[in-house]
Structures are given as structure tokens and as C-alpha cells.
Write an enzyme that holds these catalytic residues in place. Structure first.
Site, PDB file in Angstrom:
ATOM      1  N   GLU A 141     -43.430 -10.591 -25.594  1.00 63.25           N
ATOM      2  CA  GLU A 141     -43.351 -11.510 -26.732  1.00 63.25           C
ATOM      3  C   GLU A 141     -42.302 -11.124 -27.767  1.00 63.25           C
ATOM      4  O   GLU A 141     -41.823 -11.966 -28.519  1.00 63.25           O
ATOM      5  CB  GLU A 141     -44.739 -11.600 -27.394  1.00 63.25           C
ATOM      6  CG  GLU A 141     -45.741 -12.249 -26.475  1.00 63.25           C
ATOM      7  CD  GLU A 141     -47.187 -11.871 -26.786  1.00 63.25           C
ATOM      8  OE1 GLU A 141     -48.029 -12.760 -26.854  1.00 63.25           O
ATOM      9  OE2 GLU A 141     -47.473 -10.673 -26.965  1.00 63.25           O
ATOM     10  N   GLY A 163     -43.954 -14.507 -13.610  1.00 60.06           N
ATOM     11  CA  GLY A 163     -42.523 -14.721 -13.829  1.00 60.06           C
ATOM     12  C   GLY A 163     -41.877 -13.529 -14.515  1.00 60.06           C
ATOM     13  O   GLY A 163     -40.662 -13.484 -14.695  1.00 60.06           O
TER      14      GLY A 163
HETATM   15 MO1  MOS Z   1     -49.788 -14.590 -24.837  1.00 62.81          MO
HETATM   16  S1  MOS Z   1     -49.190 -15.875 -26.251  1.00 62.81           S
HETATM   17  O1  MOS Z   1     -50.797 -13.397 -25.439  1.00 62.81           O
HETATM   18  O2  MOS Z   1     -50.036 -15.340 -23.417  1.00 62.81           O
END
Ligand code: MOS
Length: 706
Positions: free
Chosen positions: A670, A457
Site C-alpha cells: 500500500e 498479482g
Molecule cells: Mo487492503 S486495502 O488492506 O486490501
């Protein structure tokens, strides 16, 4: 923000349903599987009565522990869940599978599963977070160290003109990807084939090979598309070995799809944390000490560590820094990384404490951060590979209009709304993993790239197209990207925000190799070059790995290598009801060179939505009597929707990290979720005078006496 960039070549297939996800893969004579799960959080299985279930229509088998092979010990934690189900009579958590029903249809399997009866023995009252002893974790989840120290924090606090000490908590949260985890497994002799929704076909291949004592080349894992994971599909969870074992025993393909409720017990969660931060500073706002202690809940069978204090070792200059992390083993399933792990919960505590310190000192919170900008990594003394936090704070403040802020809490009322402006910094570690990719040129000049990495995604195919187009000087549309098969060149996976930089660097190396082999230059038509060389096809494999002296998880041993951001949030709090609405936000990020601005912008706005969820919505409460998560569904577990979010001004500042990898890129998967909760909580304080130290933010806190 310029959102120029490549649109996703995989978009139409996803939109029309042509993209095939694990549970969609057709398989002749496949059996549908349904799991029977333990209803108690501990104790042992006493008796399992499957007679009625076996007589139900369509049932091929009800498999219990006695029917399944004993699996090998897991290699190299933390990649698999150490307490595999159906391997012992002991119950490790509520929801643990105790039997598998195989039937001709899913409905038949689910009905029969409801007719299996189990009794338990030795069940005791569940131990909750806060009731167990703090222990030092021993698993492979420790990133820096559990205890890190520089200087004398005690002395630094004693000599500070101003100190703040406060305890912050974050809630248990569940990843909740749109696509529940699923595995379709079959055996071709000694060869195991798995179509599974994972974040790494390489991890699944290696772990499954080890569990079933097979050479890795006897396990094929296919996963072109993953419907979101956010960490829930990074490790090997029970659906993989259970589907494979059931297929082996039954001699037929087995399709095992997690229900939404099972996604709350069988694929991890972000564990609750309790963190105490102490800051000492001189009157002019220079830190004299930073202390950050943390403990997180973990499962009884695992000691997963949420590395919350990690980023406190590099974010601010301080002569003394002391961090300490512990876990508590309690009665619940095992946690796992969840976007954003570690820094996500950790930065809520640190960035809230910085805001508290700013108020104690009477210094603007942006200015306080600028005053504590370090020249080198405060803990290690290493140089920063690139660090543009100051630019993020300055550009963000400018864009937001921060200079207009009246600092006094409750001083920016508009009608019945208490208006508050909050700021927080964001940072994320830079993990890097070796990667490889193949680039093939055909006689017609078409280019095919193969990678083991799946598209989750984030926009993998467009990113690969961008790198190939830039390297070869071709049209991005000439590049076809094949992805997500363990038969393709391996990649560590879509985890730790490290996919684009590793894969992109490997693709760049392979494309350069193609040019070198053809003795060509960027921009020359490839078909012509190929014909001149008398070839009809040319293939090159490219590899990239972090420098040799990189530490575990690819962290640089020579540079302090991280990504940064600044979040500015405006909230409007209803003065009577305490309802918090986010009305405006500006974010600025520094994450190396941005490979595809359009997809990157999308990542950062999606990350912001996650941070909003952490701030205001998400919590998976544990029932203290039954020792189970209370709301195992998306009606009881609230996630942000578009209507919750304001127009977001998200953008990157100029950055290029030439030490991170040949592309100069770093991770953005992230980063966007970090710091948002602190910025919103700090804005709520500014609006109301109520300091929020527990997430999510609840009406009761907002309405309480200051
Ligand atoms: Mo991630 S939380 O390293 O998929």
C-alpha cells in the site's frame, strides 16, 4: 533502481489464460445466478412480484427472502458486512440484493431478473455526507484510537510564531479490480465448497462457517488466483453467502458473478473524508502543535472508520499532537479499506498542510520535514524499529534535482506550461499476522511449498521461491508453490500490506526445519541428504507470528514500526486550460529488506498509479436525490492508464527491520499509493499558485483565482 529479481513463475499461465479464476471453474449442472437489486436507498420492500420472472425461459428459481435460510449474526466485525442482504425487509442502501434468479444460462438469469418487479414503502430523501451528525465509531475498524492526545495542542498553537489551518476533502473511490468478485458454491452433504475471488481464504472460511453455523472444517474455500482486489475482496461480501444459500436451496452448484455495476455497491468503497489540519511552528520551522480532525462518510448499517489521522501521530516531532476521528452514517453502501486506506486519504491532508506551512515560513518543504524528524515516536515515546525517512527525502531530492527549484509559485514557466515541483512524505503502518506454510522435499530434490494465501498479482510464488532458495541454497526454479486453498496452512490474507513478511517468515521457518531434520547445511543437495537419511520424502511445517505482546492487528507494542517514503513530482499545467500533466516523478522508499526487487519495484510503480488516480481522476459522486453512486461503470469512473504516467524513477533505500520479523521485511502493498496526491497537489500549487484542498484536482480549482 536495480530491478533484478525473480520473474513470476505464474506469469505464463496468466498470460495464456491457463490460470483459473473463480468464475472460470467448471462445475457440472451449475446454475447461473443474477441478483435483483433495490432501486431505493432506504425504506422497506413492500411487494416483490416474481411471477413473470419465474415463467421466463431457463429459470430454475427466483429466490426471495422467504426462500433463504436465516443466517447467524456475524462474528468479529469487521470481517463481514454486517447488514447481509435478504435477511430483513429493510433496505440499507441502493443496490442491495432483494432477490436471486437462478437459471440454466447467465443470459436467461439476467433477463429474468429484469422482469422482477418491486415496490417500496417508507422511502425518504437520502441523507448525504455533510448532512448527518458526526458519531464515534464502535466497530472493529478503529486502529489506534479515535481520540489521541499528547501535550496541549491549543497552547502549542497559541505560542507558535506561524500557524496554518486548512480543511481538505477526499472523494468516494471504488477499487475497480479487473476481475469482478465471483463465487461458485456447492454443497457435498454438510460440506460447503466455495470457489471465490477473495483476499483471504481463511477469512472467507471462518466467516462463512459462522454464518451457516458450521464447523470451519466443513467449509472449503479455494482461490489460487485473485484478479486484483485492492481491499474490495478482504471482507465477506454478499456474493459469498448468497451463492452458498442459493446452492443449498436449489440443490445445485450456483455461480454468482458480480457485474461491473454491482462492484460499485456490493464490495465496498473508500469513503469521502473531510479533514482539518492545524499546524503551529516556530520561525525556524519546528512544530509546536499538530492537530488533525477527520470525519468520513459511512453506510447507515455500518460505522466503518477511515483512520486518516493515524499517521499524524508518528510522522513528525511535535510537543503537542491531538487527533480526532468521527464517522457520519449516511444513505449509501458500507465502505471498506481501499488501497491505501487510512494513510492514503490522511496523508493528503497532513502533507498538503506541511507544504502550506513551508510557504508561510519561507522554508524549503524538504528542509521543513527534515527539521521535524523525531528521535522516538512522538505520541508513544517508543523507539522506531527502523525509520529511514530522512534517507528517502535526501536521496529522492538529489535524484530529482530538487536543489534547482525556484520556490516562488509560477516561477518555472516553460512556454505555455506552468511547471511545478512538489514533494510529500509517505508512511504506512505495519500490520503483522500469524502465518504458516508447509515445505516438502521429494526424492528428486524438488521442493513443494503449500500456503493458504492466494496470488493476487503481487508475486507471491516468486517471493516464496526467493525465500526458499535463500534458506536452502537451492535454485528458485526447484521450488513449486501451491497456493490459495483453505486445506493448506492458513495465512491471514493479502491485506494490510502484511502478506510477504508473514508468509515469507513461515516459509523460512519451514525450510530451516527441513534442514534441521536432515542435519544438513545450506547449499547441500537435498536429494543426497534425503537419500543419506533413508527417506524418500520429508515435510516440515513452519509458523511465524508477531511477538506475544503485539497489540491488535499485530502492531508492535515495543516499537514504532512503519514504512516510509518520499515522493517528488513535476507537473506541467496548461496556462490557459488548466490541464495538469505529470511529467516526471522520483520516489524513494524504506520498507525493510526487499525480498524480490523486481516484484517490489512493480508494486511501488503500481501504487504510484493509484496515487495518481486519487490525485487527478477518481471520484464516485453520489446522486443527492436517488442516493446512489452515479457512474457505476469504468467509462464514468476514471482510472489511470499507462499513458497518464511518466517514466517513474522508483527505488528503495537500504533498510532492514530486524524487529519486524526474521526476514527483516515490511509491507509494500500500500505504501506506493501514499503521499502521491499531496506531492502532485503541492506541485500544482508551485506551478499555479492555486492551493488544491479537494481531491481529485479539478480544472475549476486550477483555473480559479489564487
Ligand atoms: Mo487492503 S486495502 O488492506 O486490501
Amino acid at each position: 533502481m536495480t530491478t533484478e529479481g525473480l520473474v513470476r513463475p505464474d506469469g505464463p499461465a496468466k498470460l495464456t489464460g491457463a490460470a483459473r479464476y473463480a468464475a472460470d471453474v467448471p462445475a457440472e449442472s451449475a446454475l447461473a445466478a443474477a441478483l435483483v437489486s433495490a432501486t431505493v436507498p432506504n425504506g422497506r420492500l413492500a411487494e416483490l412480484d416474481a411471477a413473470e420472472a419465474r415463467d421466463c425461459p431457463g429459470v430454475a428459481a427466483v429466490l426471495t427472502r422467504a426462500d433463504l435460510p436465516t443466517l447467524a449474526e456475524l462474528p468479529s466485525p469487521p470481517l463481514g458486512y454486517p447488514a447481509l442482504p435478504l435477511q430483513a425487509e429493510e433496505i440499507h442502501y441502493e443496490g442491495e440484493p432483494i432477490a436471486i434468479v437462478l437459471a440454466e444460462t447467465l443470459e436467461q438469469a439476467q433477463y429474468a431478473a429484469s422482469r422482477v418487479r418491486a415496490t417500496y414503502t417508507g422511502v425518504r430523501e437520502p441523507i448525504a455526507f455533510g448532512e448527518a451528525e458526526d458519531v464515534v465509531p464502535h466497530s472493529g475498524h478503529v486502529l489506534g484510537g479515535t481520540d489521541e492526545e499528547k501535550g496541549d495542542a491549543g497552547a502549542g498553537l497559541a505560542e507558535a510564531h506561524v500557524t496554518v489551518t486548512a480543511t481538505y476533502t477526499t472523494a468516494d473511490r471504488h477499487h475497480s479490480p479487473i476481475e469482478p468478485s465471483a463465487t461458485l458454491a456447492w454443497w457435498e452433504g454438510e460440506q460447503l465448497v466455495l470457489h471465490s475471488s477473495v483476499q483471504s481464504v481463511a477469512v472467507a472460511q471462518q466467516t462463512m462457517a459462522a454464518l451457516f453455523s458450521l464447523p470451519p472444517e466443513h467449509v472449503r474455500v479455494v482461490c489460487p488466483f485473485t484478479g486484483g482486489g485492492f481491499g474490495a475482496k478482504g471482507y465477506v461480501w454478499p456474493h459469498l453467502p448468497l451463492a452458498a444459500a442459493a446452492a443449498k436451496v436449489s440443490g445445485r452448484p450456483v455461480r454468482l458473478v458480480m457485474t461491473r455495476a454491482q462492484m460499485f455497491t456490493l464490495s465496498g468503497h473508500q469513503p469521502a473524508t473531510r479533514q482539518t489540519v492545524s499546524l503551529g511552528a516556530t520561525r525556524d520551522g519546528r512544530l509546536t502543535a499538530l492537530r488533525h480532525d477527520s470525519v468520513n462518510a459511512s453506510g447507515r448499517a455500518v460505522d466503518y472508520l477511515e483512520n486518516t489521522t493515524h499517521s499524524s501521530t508518528w510522522l513528525y516531532a511535535s510537543p503537542a499532537i491531538e487527533t480526532r476521528m468521527r464517522v457520519q452514517r449516511v444513505d449509501r453502501p458500507g465502505p471498506t479499506p481501499m488501497r491505501a486506506p487510512h494513510e492514503g486519504p490522511g496523508m493528503f491532508a497532513l502533507e498538503s498542510a506541511m507544504d502550506e506551512l513551508a510557504y508561510e515560513l519561507g522554508i524549503d518543504p524538504v528542509e521543513l520535514r527534515l527539521r521535524n524528524e523525531p528521535d522516538v515516536d512522538p505520541m508513544t515515546g517508543l523507539p522506531f524499529s527502523s525509520r529511514r525517512l530522512v534517507e528517502c527525502l535526501r536521496e529522492g531530492a538529489e535524484r530529482f534535482g530538487w536543489a534547482e527549484r525556484s520556490p516562488e509559485p509560477r516561477s518555472m514557466r516553460e512556454g505555455n506550461d506552468l511547471v511545478g515541483w512538489g514533494v510529500a512524505a509517505a508512511t504506512m503502518d505495519t500490520f503483522r499476522a500469524p502465518s504458516s506454510a508447509k515445505v516438502r522435499i521429494g526424492a528428486d530434490g524438488r521442493i513443494v511449498v503449500e500456503t493458504g494465501m492466494q496470488e493476487i498479482g503481487t508475486g507471491l510464488p516468486a517471493m516464496v521461491q526467493a525465500v526458499v532458495a535463500e534458506t536452502l541454497g537451492c535454485d528458485p526454479g526447484d521450488v513449486e508453490v501451491r497456493h490459495g486453498d483453505s486445506g493448506f496452512p492458513p495465512h491471514a490474507g493479502t491485506m494490510g500490506s502484511m502478506s510477504a513478511m508473514g508468509l515469507g517468515s513461515a516459509v523460512q521457518a519451514a525450510a530451516r526445519e527441513v534442514l534441521a531434520k536432515l542435519d544438513g547445511r545450506q547449499g547441500q543437495p537435498l536429494a543426497g541428504l534425503l537419500a543419506e537419511s533413508g527417506l524418500t520424502e520429508l515435510e516440515a511445517e513452519g509458523r511465524w507470528s508477531p511477538e506475544e505482546d503485539a497489540l491488535a492487528a499485530g502492531r508492535s507494542a515495543r516499537y514504532s514500526m512503519h514504512t516510509y517514503g518520499a515522493i517528488f513530482a513535476e507537473v506541467r499545467v496548461d496556462a490557459d486550460f488548466g490541464v495538469v500533466r505529470l511529467s516526471r516523478a522520483v520516489t524513494r522508499y524504506a520498507a525493510g529488506r526487499i525480498l524480490n526487487p523486481l516484484a517490489a519495484h512493480s508494486q511501488l510503480t503500481g501504487g504510484f498509479a493509484w496515487g495518481y488516480g486519487q490525485a487527478l481522476l477518481e471520484h464516485s459522486d453520489v446522486d443527492p436525490v436517488l442516493g446512489r453512486f452515479v457512474s457505476k461503470n469504468l467509462a464514468g469512473y476514471l482510472l489511470p492508464a499507462n499513458a497518464d504516467l511518466p517514466d517513474l524513477d522508483a527505488a528503495f533505500v537500504e533498510d532492514d527491520d530486524r524487529f519486524a520479523n526474521p526476514l527483516g521485511a515490511k509491507g509494500i502493498g500500500e505504501l506506493g499509493a501514499v503521499g502521491v496526491a499531496a506531492a502532485i497537489a503541492n506541485a500544482v500549487f508551485h506551478a499555479t499558485g492555486r492551493r488544491v484542498r479537494n481531491l481529485p484536482i479539478r480544472l475549476a480549482t486550477v483555473l480559479s483565482e489564487p
